[in-house]
Design an enzyme around this catalytic site. Structure first.
Site, PDB file in Angstrom:
ATOM      1  CG  HIS A 147      -0.782   7.473   0.932  1.00 54.19           C
ATOM      2  ND1 HIS A 147      -1.219   8.256   1.967  1.00 54.19           N
ATOM      3  CD2 HIS A 147      -1.337   6.267   1.144  1.00 54.19           C
ATOM      4  CE1 HIS A 147      -2.018   7.560   2.757  1.00 54.19           C
ATOM      5  NE2 HIS A 147      -2.095   6.342   2.274  1.00 54.19           N
TER       6      HIS A 147
ATOM      7  CG  ASP B 149       3.810  -4.917 -21.565  1.00 47.96           C
ATOM      8  OD1 ASP B 149       4.768  -4.153 -21.779  1.00 47.96           O
ATOM      9  OD2 ASP B 149       3.296  -5.652 -22.434  1.00 47.96           O
TER      10      ASP B 149
ATOM     11  CE1 TYR C 105       7.943  -7.198 -22.444  1.00 45.00           C
ATOM     12  CE2 TYR C 105       8.716  -7.538 -20.197  1.00 45.00           C
ATOM     13  CZ  TYR C 105       8.395  -6.690 -21.238  1.00 45.00           C
ATOM     14  OH  TYR C 105       8.527  -5.335 -21.085  1.00 45.00           O
TER      15      TYR C 105
ATOM     16  CG  HIS D 251      -6.927   5.140   1.537  1.00 43.90           C
ATOM     17  ND1 HIS D 251      -7.198   4.159   2.450  1.00 43.90           N
ATOM     18  CD2 HIS D 251      -5.641   5.512   1.797  1.00 43.90           C
ATOM     19  CE1 HIS D 251      -6.138   3.943   3.197  1.00 43.90           C
ATOM     20  NE2 HIS D 251      -5.172   4.749   2.824  1.00 43.90           N
TER      21      HIS D 251
ATOM     22  CG  HIS E  69      -1.637   1.332   1.395  1.00 43.96           C
ATOM     23  ND1 HIS E  69      -2.374   1.907   0.373  1.00 43.96           N
ATOM     24  CD2 HIS E  69      -1.745   2.183   2.457  1.00 43.96           C
ATOM     25  CE1 HIS E  69      -2.910   3.028   0.808  1.00 43.96           C
ATOM     26  NE2 HIS E  69      -2.533   3.235   2.065  1.00 43.96           N
TER      27      HIS E  69
HETATM   28  O1  5SP Z   1      -3.004   4.807   4.553  1.00 40.87           O
HETATM   29  C1  5SP Z   1      -2.346   5.204   5.520  1.00 40.87           C
HETATM   30  C2  5SP Z   1      -2.697   6.487   6.145  1.00 40.87           C
HETATM   31  O2  5SP Z   1      -3.769   7.052   5.424  1.00 40.87           O
HETATM   32  C3  5SP Z   1      -1.217   4.365   6.011  1.00 40.87           C
HETATM   33  O3  5SP Z   1      -0.714   3.630   4.912  1.00 40.87           O
HETATM   34  C4  5SP Z   1      -0.020   5.126   6.523  1.00 40.87           C
HETATM   35  O4  5SP Z   1       0.502   5.852   5.450  1.00 40.87           O
HETATM   36  C5  5SP Z   1       1.000   4.121   7.032  1.00 40.87           C
HETATM   37  O5  5SP Z   1       0.474   3.517   8.161  1.00 40.87           O
HETATM   38  P1  5SP Z   1       1.358   2.461   8.978  1.00 40.87           P
HETATM   39  O6  5SP Z   1       1.684   1.306   8.063  1.00 40.87           O
HETATM   40  O7  5SP Z   1       2.636   3.173   9.407  1.00 40.87           O
HETATM   41  O8  5SP Z   1       0.490   2.071  10.145  1.00 40.87           O
END
Ligand code: 5SP
Length: 231
Positions: free
Chosen positions: A96, A119, A225, A168, A94
């Protein structure tokens, strides 16, 4: 316990910083040992430059801490929901990252308008729908995972290893933590290219013939590939 997996998860987390996908303590990477049913994940809120492999927290698929002195990532329930729903994946990321998060905030799927996208992600990269008041006020991180799983009811998560959580940010996955990070890096590039391309030409089109051609070159039965085969 799980020292090798903790090392892989640790280095995958550092790769997020190296590739410019996160700042401060944003984002997180996890990996799963399917045989043991255990997951190693980044600790919550710890600076990447202070982190060690031993800081990775080990939890079971229900989120119980099995090993670790620190709190697991706040997004752990989301990672676990994806591991439970998508049995072929071995790593979850995950971030941002700027462009993928911008598409998440815009609430739009990233359209497949180029062969780079085809791809890696085959079809459009889906954005989830608005979460309900109950989902937001409830176990938010678990419900975030449930919203992602519902969005993939008719999408193959192996063919399209990425999702945009509306308002998000992105989650990606792969066969292991490093592969999941690779997909997160490419997702950010694809999101950036799609934004720029649509700014240049809002009426742009994609040749549908290229989607299957490029995806199958890399993933299909005759995939060569990157294996050095000549045409
Ligand atoms: O999505 C979020 C906050 O919106 C989280 O991904 C933080 O960016 C990181 O959180 P931790 O992994 O440090 O608890």
């Amino acid at each position: 316990m799980l020292q090798e997996l903790k090392e892989k998860v640790f280095h995958a987390n550092l790769e997020l910083v190296k590739q410019g996908l996160v700042i401060y303590t944003w984002g997180n990477v996890s990996g799963i040992d399917r045989e043991k049913g255990l997951i190693a994940i980044k600790p919550s809120g710890l600076d990447y430059d202070k982190m060690t492999a031993d800081d990775m927290v080990v939890v079971d698929l229900e989120g119980n801490i099995v090993e670790g002195k620190l709190r697991p990532s706040s997004d752990t329930p989301t990672h676990l929901a994806l591991y439970r729903a998508f049995p072929a994946i071995g790593g979850v990321v995950h971030t941002h990252s700027t462009y993928a998060t911008a598409w998440s905030q815009a609430g739009l799927d990233i359209p497949n308008i180029g062969t780079t996208h085809a791809d890696y992600f085959h079809k459009d990269i889906p954005c989830t729908a608005d979460m309900t008041a109950e989902e937001v006020r409830g176990d938010y991180e678990l419900e975030t995972g449930n919203v992602i799983v519902r969005r993939f009811a008719d999408i193959d998560p192996t063919a399209t290893p990425a999702v945009l959580v509306k308002n998000h940010g992105p989650f990606t996955w792969g066969k292991d933590p490093a592969d999941a990070v690779h997909n997160a890096v490419v997702l950010e590039q694809v999101a950036k290219m799609a934004f720029i391309a649509r700014t240049i030409n809002p009426a742009l089109t994609m040749n549908p013939l290229l989607i299957e051609k490029h995806y199958n070159r890399k993933h299909g039965p005759g995939a060569y590939y990157g294996q050095g085969k000549q045409d």
